[in-house]
Design a protein around this motif. Structure first.
Motif, PDB file in Angstrom:
ATOM      1  N   GLY A   1       0.906  -1.149  -0.086  1.00  0.00           N
ATOM      2  CA  GLY A   1      -0.069   0.050  -0.056  1.00  0.00           C
ATOM      3  C   GLY A   1       0.810   1.286  -0.051  1.00  0.00           C
ATOM      4  N   MET A   2       2.050   1.099   0.118  1.00  0.00           N
ATOM      5  CA  MET A   2       2.973   2.217   0.261  1.00  0.00           C
ATOM      6  C   MET A   2       3.259   2.937  -0.985  1.00  0.00           C
ATOM      7  N   GLU A   3       3.178   4.180  -1.321  1.00  0.00           N
ATOM      8  CA  GLU A   3       3.396   4.966  -2.561  1.00  0.00           C
ATOM      9  C   GLU A   3       4.876   5.442  -2.615  1.00  0.00           C
ATOM     10  N   LEU A   4       5.447   5.422  -3.849  1.00  0.00           N
ATOM     11  CA  LEU A   4       6.889   5.785  -3.608  1.00  0.00           C
ATOM     12  C   LEU A   4       7.003   7.069  -4.603  1.00  0.00           C
ATOM     13  N   PRO A   5       8.150   7.662  -4.541  1.00  0.00           N
ATOM     14  CA  PRO A   5       8.219   8.895  -5.294  1.00  0.00           C
ATOM     15  C   PRO A   5       8.701   8.521  -6.901  1.00  0.00           C
ATOM     16  N   ASP A   6       8.048   9.564  -7.536  1.00  0.00           N
ATOM     17  CA  ASP A   6       8.451   9.295  -9.192  1.00  0.00           C
ATOM     18  C   ASP A   6       9.950   9.570  -9.553  1.00  0.00           C
ATOM     19  N   ALA A   7      10.278   8.905 -10.609  1.00  0.00           N
ATOM     20  CA  ALA A   7      11.863   9.094 -10.936  1.00  0.00           C
ATOM     21  C   ALA A   7      11.702   9.333 -12.560  1.00  0.00           C
ATOM     22  N   GLY A   8      12.950   9.661 -13.014  1.00  0.00           N
ATOM     23  CA  GLY A   8      12.768   9.991 -14.597  1.00  0.00           C
ATOM     24  C   GLY A   8      14.144  10.655 -14.961  1.00  0.00           C
ATOM     25  N   VAL A   9      14.400  10.300 -16.223  1.00  0.00           N
ATOM     26  CA  VAL A   9      15.828  10.710 -16.687  1.00  0.00           C
ATOM     27  C   VAL A   9      15.190  11.415 -18.445  1.00  0.00           C
ATOM     28  N   SER A  10      16.235  12.386 -18.607  1.00  0.00           N
ATOM     29  CA  SER A  10      15.852  13.003 -19.712  1.00  0.00           C
ATOM     30  C   SER A  10      17.430  13.145 -20.516  1.00  0.00           C
ATOM     31  N   MET A  11      17.613  12.718 -21.852  1.00  0.00           N
ATOM     32  CA  MET A  11      18.698  12.646 -22.702  1.00  0.00           C
ATOM     33  C   MET A  11      18.729  13.793 -23.804  1.00  0.00           C
ATOM     34  N   LYS A  12      19.344  14.486 -23.972  1.00  0.00           N
ATOM     35  CA  LYS A  12      19.281  15.457 -25.089  1.00  0.00           C
ATOM     36  C   LYS A  12      20.670  15.038 -25.851  1.00  0.00           C
ATOM     37  N   ILE A  13      20.451  14.821 -27.160  1.00  0.00           N
ATOM     38  CA  ILE A  13      21.475  14.273 -27.913  1.00  0.00           C
ATOM     39  C   ILE A  13      21.916  15.484 -28.882  1.00  0.00           C
ATOM     40  N   ASN A  14      23.206  15.858 -29.207  1.00  0.00           N
ATOM     41  CA  ASN A  14      23.536  16.653 -30.223  1.00  0.00           C
ATOM     42  C   ASN A  14      23.711  15.787 -31.598  1.00  0.00           C
ATOM     43  N   MET A  15      22.858  16.070 -32.439  1.00  0.00           N
ATOM     44  CA  MET A  15      23.130  15.364 -33.930  1.00  0.00           C
ATOM     45  C   MET A  15      23.520  16.044 -34.944  1.00  0.00           C
ATOM     46  N   GLY A  16      24.373  17.231 -34.339  1.00  0.00           N
ATOM     47  CA  GLY A  16      24.695  18.209 -35.569  1.00  0.00           C
ATOM     48  C   GLY A  16      23.993  19.009 -35.809  1.00  0.00           C
ATOM     49  N   ALA A  17      22.966  18.613 -37.017  1.00  0.00           N
ATOM     50  CA  ALA A  17      22.069  19.596 -37.561  1.00  0.00           C
ATOM     51  C   ALA A  17      20.933  19.803 -36.696  1.00  0.00           C
ATOM     52  N   MET A  18      20.765  18.958 -35.752  1.00  0.00           N
ATOM     53  CA  MET A  18      19.308  18.960 -34.929  1.00  0.00           C
ATOM     54  C   MET A  18      19.731  18.314 -33.598  1.00  0.00           C
ATOM     55  N   ASN A  19      18.907  18.719 -32.519  1.00  0.00           N
ATOM     56  CA  ASN A  19      19.177  17.916 -31.383  1.00  0.00           C
ATOM     57  C   ASN A  19      17.897  16.956 -31.122  1.00  0.00           C
ATOM     58  N   MET A  20      17.917  15.890 -30.528  1.00  0.00           N
ATOM     59  CA  MET A  20      17.151  15.036 -30.349  1.00  0.00           C
ATOM     60  C   MET A  20      16.853  14.815 -28.814  1.00  0.00           C
ATOM     61  N   LYS A  21      15.673  14.679 -28.159  1.00  0.00           N
ATOM     62  CA  LYS A  21      15.397  14.601 -26.774  1.00  0.00           C
ATOM     63  C   LYS A  21      14.868  13.324 -26.473  1.00  0.00           C
ATOM     64  N   MET A  22      15.154  12.644 -25.607  1.00  0.00           N
ATOM     65  CA  MET A  22      14.245  11.196 -25.105  1.00  0.00           C
ATOM     66  C   MET A  22      14.286  11.280 -23.496  1.00  0.00           C
ATOM     67  N   GLU A  23      13.055  10.848 -23.107  1.00  0.00           N
ATOM     68  CA  GLU A  23      12.897  10.980 -21.757  1.00  0.00           C
ATOM     69  C   GLU A  23      12.355   9.820 -21.292  1.00  0.00           C
ATOM     70  N   VAL A  24      12.527   9.267 -20.077  1.00  0.00           N
ATOM     71  CA  VAL A  24      11.769   8.215 -19.752  1.00  0.00           C
ATOM     72  C   VAL A  24      11.298   8.509 -18.015  1.00  0.00           C
ATOM     73  N   GLU A  25      10.069   8.341 -17.982  1.00  0.00           N
ATOM     74  CA  GLU A  25       9.305   8.713 -16.607  1.00  0.00           C
ATOM     75  C   GLU A  25       8.857   7.606 -15.893  1.00  0.00           C
ATOM     76  N   MET A  26       9.116   7.471 -14.669  1.00  0.00           N
ATOM     77  CA  MET A  26       8.387   6.469 -13.759  1.00  0.00           C
ATOM     78  C   MET A  26       7.617   6.827 -12.765  1.00  0.00           C
ATOM     79  N   THR A  27       6.371   6.572 -13.114  1.00  0.00           N
ATOM     80  CA  THR A  27       5.314   7.211 -12.324  1.00  0.00           C
ATOM     81  C   THR A  27       4.400   6.312 -11.544  1.00  0.00           C
ATOM     82  N   ASN A  28       3.669   6.803 -10.561  1.00  0.00           N
ATOM     83  CA  ASN A  28       2.279   5.979  -9.984  1.00  0.00           C
ATOM     84  C   ASN A  28       3.139   4.672  -9.463  1.00  0.00           C
ATOM     85  N   ARG A  29       4.392   4.885  -8.818  1.00  0.00           N
ATOM     86  CA  ARG A  29       4.783   3.804  -7.879  1.00  0.00           C
ATOM     87  C   ARG A  29       4.341   3.425  -6.725  1.00  0.00           C
TER      88      ARG A  29
END
Length: 234
Positions: free
Chosen positions: A136-164
């Motif tokens: 029954g215990m609720e746990l804090p959210d967690a997450g990570v964001s990665m911004k990648i320099n691909m030269g002409a553009m930047n790409m962003k990836m995110e992973v979120e861990m919620t409702n733990r």
């Protein structure tokens, strides 16, 4: 006399520090064997139960601190043919009450390997796990964001861990043995470019052992893949 008093006082402070450190270290071993050289080996399965690969995690550079314990987790992955190996390292810390797992661990080994040669900025919130759990215990959210320099553009990836949350206690059997576990549920959301997917996840965590089993599901609750503990080497 003052010299004696000072030494007795310093001795008392040192004694309290050592006893507290020992207590914190003991609590830090509650869910993960934070000891030098402990190696956990896992087998990865697809939704049909077929072996897709293997993974291992080893505790290295384990250090006792004034507040508890900190360690490096060296992790490796290999496909079902024993090829395409990839390794990465992340950190784990514990203050006796809370275990914190580096947010970088949320990034898959395949993802890290794919973009390892590119310039990337990684930020996030660590995964927290209390050293004392109950259903029954609720746990804090967690997450990570990665911004990648691909030269002409930047790409962003995110992973979120919620409702733990801690769903229940359950005894399960895996190749490494039979374990009493806490079952922890979370919604794991992955976002990259225009793709936004949610993969519900369950982890079975046993005291003194750590993660024994994980399962990931699709949006309809059907099993996508699983990971089971195959061996513990100390």
């Amino acid at each position: 006399m003052n010299y004696l008093k000072n030494n007795l006082r310093n001795f008392a402070i040192l004694l309290v520090f050592n006893l507290s450190g020992a207590s914190f270290a003991q609590m830090c071993d509650t869910f993960f064997p934070m000891r030098e050289g402990v190696r956990m080996e896992y087998t990865l399965h697809n939704k049909k139960g077929k072996v897709e690969g293997s993974q291992w995690q080893e505790f290295r550079n384990v250090q006792k601190t004034a507040n508890g314990t900190e360690a490096e987790i060296h992790m490796g992955f290999m496909d079902d043919k024993g090829k395409n190996p990839y390794e990465m390292t992340y950190n784990m810390t514990c203050d006796g009450n809370i275990i914190r797992i580096d947010f970088k661990s949320l990034l898959s080994t395949q993802m890290m390997e794919q973009y390892s040669e590119m310039e990337a900025e990684i930020t996030g919130t660590d995964i927290e796990l209390p050293t004392q759990l109950k259903p029954g215990m609720e746990l804090p959210d967690a997450g990570v964001s990665m911004k990648i320099n691909m030269g002409a553009m930047n790409m962003k990836m995110e992973v979120e861990m919620t409702n733990r949350k801690v769903e229940k206690k359950e005894t399960i059997t895996v190749p490494a043995g039979t374990f009493d576990c806490y079952v922890i549920y979370s919604d794991n959301r992955s976002k990259m470019m225009m793709v936004d997917k949610n993969y519900p996840n369950r982890s079975w965590i046993s005291e003194g052992v750590g993660t024994v089993k994980t399962e990931s599901y699709n949006g309809k609750g059907k099993l996508l893949n699983s990971t089971v503990l195959s061996a513990i080497k100390d």
